[in-house]
Design a protein around this motif. Structure first.
Motif, short mmCIF file in Angstrom:
data_model
loop_
_atom_site.label_atom_id
_atom_site.label_comp_id
_atom_site.label_asym_id
_atom_site.label_seq_id
_atom_site.Cartn_x
_atom_site.Cartn_y
_atom_site.Cartn_z
N GLY A 66 33.06 77.13 123.73
CA GLY A 66 34.02 76.21 123.89
C GLY A 66 33.93 75.13 122.68
O GLY A 66 33.04 75.43 121.88
N VAL A 67 34.74 74.22 122.71
CA VAL A 67 34.76 73.11 121.64
C VAL A 67 34.38 71.74 122.20
O VAL A 67 34.12 70.86 121.70
CB VAL A 67 36.06 73.15 121.06
N GLY A 68 33.95 71.56 123.56
CA GLY A 68 33.44 70.43 124.01
C GLY A 68 34.42 69.29 123.96
O GLY A 68 35.83 69.49 123.92
N THR A 69 33.69 68.01 123.92
CA THR A 69 34.48 66.95 123.68
C THR A 69 35.42 66.58 122.50
O THR A 69 36.16 65.62 122.37
CB THR A 69 33.72 65.69 123.80
N LYS A 70 35.47 67.41 121.41
CA LYS A 70 36.28 67.43 120.24
C LYS A 70 37.69 67.63 120.74
O LYS A 70 38.73 67.17 119.97
CB LYS A 70 35.83 68.82 119.29
N LEU A 71 37.99 68.19 121.96
CA LEU A 71 39.31 67.99 122.52
C LEU A 71 39.69 66.86 122.73
O LEU A 71 41.25 66.70 122.67
CB LEU A 71 39.22 68.83 123.85
N ALA A 157 38.04 77.66 126.89
CA ALA A 157 36.94 78.61 126.64
C ALA A 157 37.42 79.89 125.83
O ALA A 157 38.34 80.27 125.74
CB ALA A 157 36.17 78.91 127.99
N GLY A 158 36.34 80.31 125.09
CA GLY A 158 36.81 81.61 124.21
C GLY A 158 35.79 82.68 124.43
O GLY A 158 34.60 82.31 124.92
N PHE A 159 36.24 84.03 124.25
CA PHE A 159 35.23 85.01 124.67
C PHE A 159 35.64 85.98 123.45
O PHE A 159 36.85 86.50 123.34
CB PHE A 159 35.84 85.61 125.85
N CYS A 160 34.57 86.56 122.83
CA CYS A 160 34.77 87.34 121.74
C CYS A 160 33.65 88.66 121.86
O CYS A 160 32.57 88.62 122.22
CB CYS A 160 34.31 86.82 120.35
N ILE A 161 34.19 89.86 121.30
CA ILE A 161 33.33 91.06 121.38
C ILE A 161 33.48 91.48 119.86
O ILE A 161 34.39 91.66 119.46
CB ILE A 161 33.97 91.98 122.40
N GLY A 162 32.29 91.87 119.63
CA GLY A 162 32.20 92.32 118.27
C GLY A 162 31.23 93.70 118.23
O GLY A 162 30.88 94.30 119.32
#
Length: 346
Positions: A66-71, A157-162
């Motif tokens: 995620g990006v936390g409190t930068k939001l 939240a982000g989810f990535c598959i590589g």
């Protein structure tokens, strides 16, 4: 009971006007990230992706972040054009440290009451991040949870598959004494240390929209999106024998570098090899933070560290210069039984 209304990209049949509008927009937006391996369309219960054909023993790599409190700054400034790039960057930069290529990305967006314009801006910025990363945005979920969030607050939240060839996985096992640490520059704090940054702003009653740093609005430094290193790192791993890659995220140098170091080795960082960018100098001064603590929280101008044989180090730096990547030798590896896995010298 919490009144939760879930609106998914996959489920276009939810009977709510805002979700329908957002889903139609998303269907148009995500087309920009399509690639041949994606064999499903937005609107189903799931998303399908084939493995690329050019792998002998493909290994899937997964990450979430995620990006936390930068939001809070995105909300405060009503600037939603970069925060999605941050979200993608935090995930794909973790994917590439083992030499993998990001394939596809999913996001989770939750808020108290769906604002279609804000959500569209956020999704657009996620698409920008995916485009920079050469990966596809294939789906996600948007949820209204008024019992958890208030006003226009939201979280992501982000989810990535590589995927990576099994024989080419970079895991740090080959790192040895005298290998060189090569730094790649960051664009600022990226998405880490913002709880402390907020505390500094509040304690010193600093308005980042008004305050300036080197004649530039302070807020511009603080909302600068996280750099995405995918393309340049993949170019690098194709050409050189890279032994280890470190993404400098939460925990800074002190916690992230040891994650790939073999036993009985230590990273020696020569901190005279670079000058901290202005934003980190400002943070240290305004927060009265000791240098060691800065290295424990922030990237201090270094987003990625690459570890390679000393014979190739200068050639790597020359190559990075050719592809417009700022890099420099930041330190070396030595044998050590010390519990202190990272040390800093001048």
């Amino acid at each position: 009971m919490i009144n939760k209304l879930s609106i998914t990209y996959q489920d276009a049949g939810v009977n709510i006007e805002n979700s329908s509008t957002l889903i139609q927009r998303i269907k148009k937006i995500v087309k920009k990230t399509n690639m041949p391996e994606i064999i499903s369309q937005i609107g189903g219960f799931n998303s399908l992706c084939e493995l690329p054909k050019n792998y002998t023993e493909p290994v899937l790599v997964a990450t979430t972040d995620g990006v936390g409190t930068k939001l809070r700054l995105a909300n405060y400034t009503k600037n939603y054009e970069n925060i999605g790039i941050d979200l993608v960057a935090m995930c794909v930069n973790d994917i590439i440290v083992c030499g993998a290529k990001p394939l596809f990305f999913l996001d989770y967006y939750s808020t108290s009451k769906l604002d279609v314009e804000i959500a569209t801006s956020v999704i657009n910025s996620i698409v920008k991040g995916c485009t920079i990363s050469d990966c596809a945005l294939i789906g996600g979920e948007t949820a209204e949870i008024p019992g958890i969030y208030t006003n226009q607050d939201y979280d992501m939240a982000g989810f990535c598959i590589g995927v990576v060839e099994k024989s080419k996985i970079i895991d740090g096992k080959k790192i040895q004494e005298n290998d060189m640490l090569i730094a790649l520059s960051s664009s600022g704090p990226h998405s880490n240390g913002y709880s402390l940054i907020h505390k500094i702003l509040e304690t010193n009653q600093i308005n980042p929209l008004i305050s300036k740093l080197n004649e530039k609005p302070l807020i511009d430094y603080l909302i600068e999106p996280t750099r995405i290193y995918v393309k340049n790192i993949l170019k690098l791993t194709e050409k050189f024998d890279i032994k280890g890659i470190v993404h400098i995220t939460g925990g800074g140098f002190v916690e992230n570098i040891p994650r790939i170091l073999p036993n009985n080795t230590q990273a020696v960082i020569i901190d005279s090899t670079w000058t901290w960018p202005p934003i980190f100098q400002w943070i240290q001064k305004q927060g009265n933070i000791k240098k060691r603590e800065m290295y424990h929280i922030f990237n201090c101008g270094v987003g990625i560290i690459v570890i390679a044989n000393q014979i190739e180090a200068n050639e790597i730096i020359s190559f990075m210069k050719k592809i417009n990547e700022k890099s420099w030798i930041i330190g070396t590896i030595k044998k050590s039984n010390s519990k202190e896995r990272v040390i800093f010298i001048k």
